[in-house]
Write an enzyme that holds these catalytic residues in place. Structure first.
Site: not given
Ligand code: C5P
Length: 294
Positions: A10, A132
């Site tokens: 990401k 996350d």
């Protein structure tokens, strides 16, 4: 039964930190977007969990794939497997590689043992592994709040390339160290990130790709502050820091431009950094069509 999954990296399209919370974490606002840079996880049901990693320094009980398996097995004792983890995403680079691997392990175990857990339940397990991790269950494009685990998903923006530059620099316990070195004026109210999430305002305004970790990161590793100006000199359009770094990226709207920029970056930085040309992608961890024999 065997499963083969790919676990994407990401980038953060802006990251604001609002302040320290009573539980020791920080309240954040960030836009997370998955990109086409992948680790691969092969899983096979087995009597005990064992994790092989193709990078020896990442092997062991503390690898988040092992931790994820232990967490799930506490509630579902049958959820054990033999895993092969093939790393491509650089570790501790601000690209969420370990978190994505952990999400992949949860998804693999859910499938291998037909546990029937929903995405929301997998995200809840993920949140116990790291702030996350939940994002990678669905991936795509989301506004993350709280400590990063509260997600509001939006459809991903039009095709965009991200040219990612990951300096080969190791910072001990980087994320924790950077959070601890924040000062009062590194904090902001989150309005820029919140305001730009749904309408993709950051596309037209690089200032919305703010990252509260920049000041403490450049203080800790001053050489990194040369990277943005270098990327700009070499033709990067929009430059920002991802997560707690040290990866920086440039958003480009044209494949050819992106590849040419990557070439110039590689020539200029040489062995000092790895350079990846990626697309923003609409999904998180996904099953691969076929299982390749190792
Ligand atoms: O959640 P995760 O395990 O990835 O976080 C690593 C460390 O970073 C935490 O132990 C905490 O010190 C810090 N952190 C924080 N606020 C957040 C996320 C992480 O202070 N929102």
């Amino acid at each position: 039964m065997r499963v083969f999954l790919r676990a994407p990296a990401k980038i953060n399209l802006g990251l604001e930190i609002l302040g320290r919370r009573a539980d020791g974490y920080h309240e954040i606002r960030t836009i997370l977007a998955t990109v086409s840079l992948y680790d691969h996880l092969l899983g096979e049901a087995a009597a005990d969990t064992h994790v092989n990693v193709d990078r020896q320094d990442l092997e062991g009980e503390q690898n988040l794939v092992s931790v994820a398996a232990r967490l799930l097995a506490a509630d579902h004792p049958q959820a054990t497997a033999r895993f092969e983890l093939r790393k491509t995403i650089p570790a501790a680079a601000g690209l969420g590689g370990a978190s994505s691997d952990a999400a992949a392990a949860l998804i693999a175990l859910n499938r291998l043992h037909t546990l029937g857990l929903s995405n929301t339940e997998l995200e809840d397990y993920g949140a116990r592994l790291g702030s996350d991790v939940p994002f990678f269950i669905r991936g795509g494009y989301a506004l993350a709040s709280g400590r990063g685990e509260q997600l509001e998903h939006f459809s991903p923006p039009t095709p965009i390339n991200a040219v990612i530059v990951t300096p080969r620099i190791a910072i001990q316990a980087k994320t924790k160290a950077l959070y601890e070195s924040l000062r009062q004026n590194d904090f902001s109210d989150g309005a820029r990130v919140e305001g730009s999430a749904k309408s993709y305002l950051w596309l037209g305004d690089e200032r919305l790709l703010v990252n509260a970790f920049e000041r403490p990161l450049y203080d800790l590793a001053p050489s990194l502050s040369d990277l943005k100006p270098l990327m700009r000199r070499l033709g990067a359009r929009t430059v920002a820091l991802s997560g707690a770094g040290p990866s920086h990226y440039s958003l480009e709207h044209d494949d050819e431009r992106a590849r040419a920029l990557a070439m110039r970056l590689r020539e200029s930085i040489g062995l000092g950094a790895d350079v990846y040309v990626c697309d923003l992608i609409p999904e998180g961890v996904t099953f691969m069509e076929s299982v390749k024999q190792p």
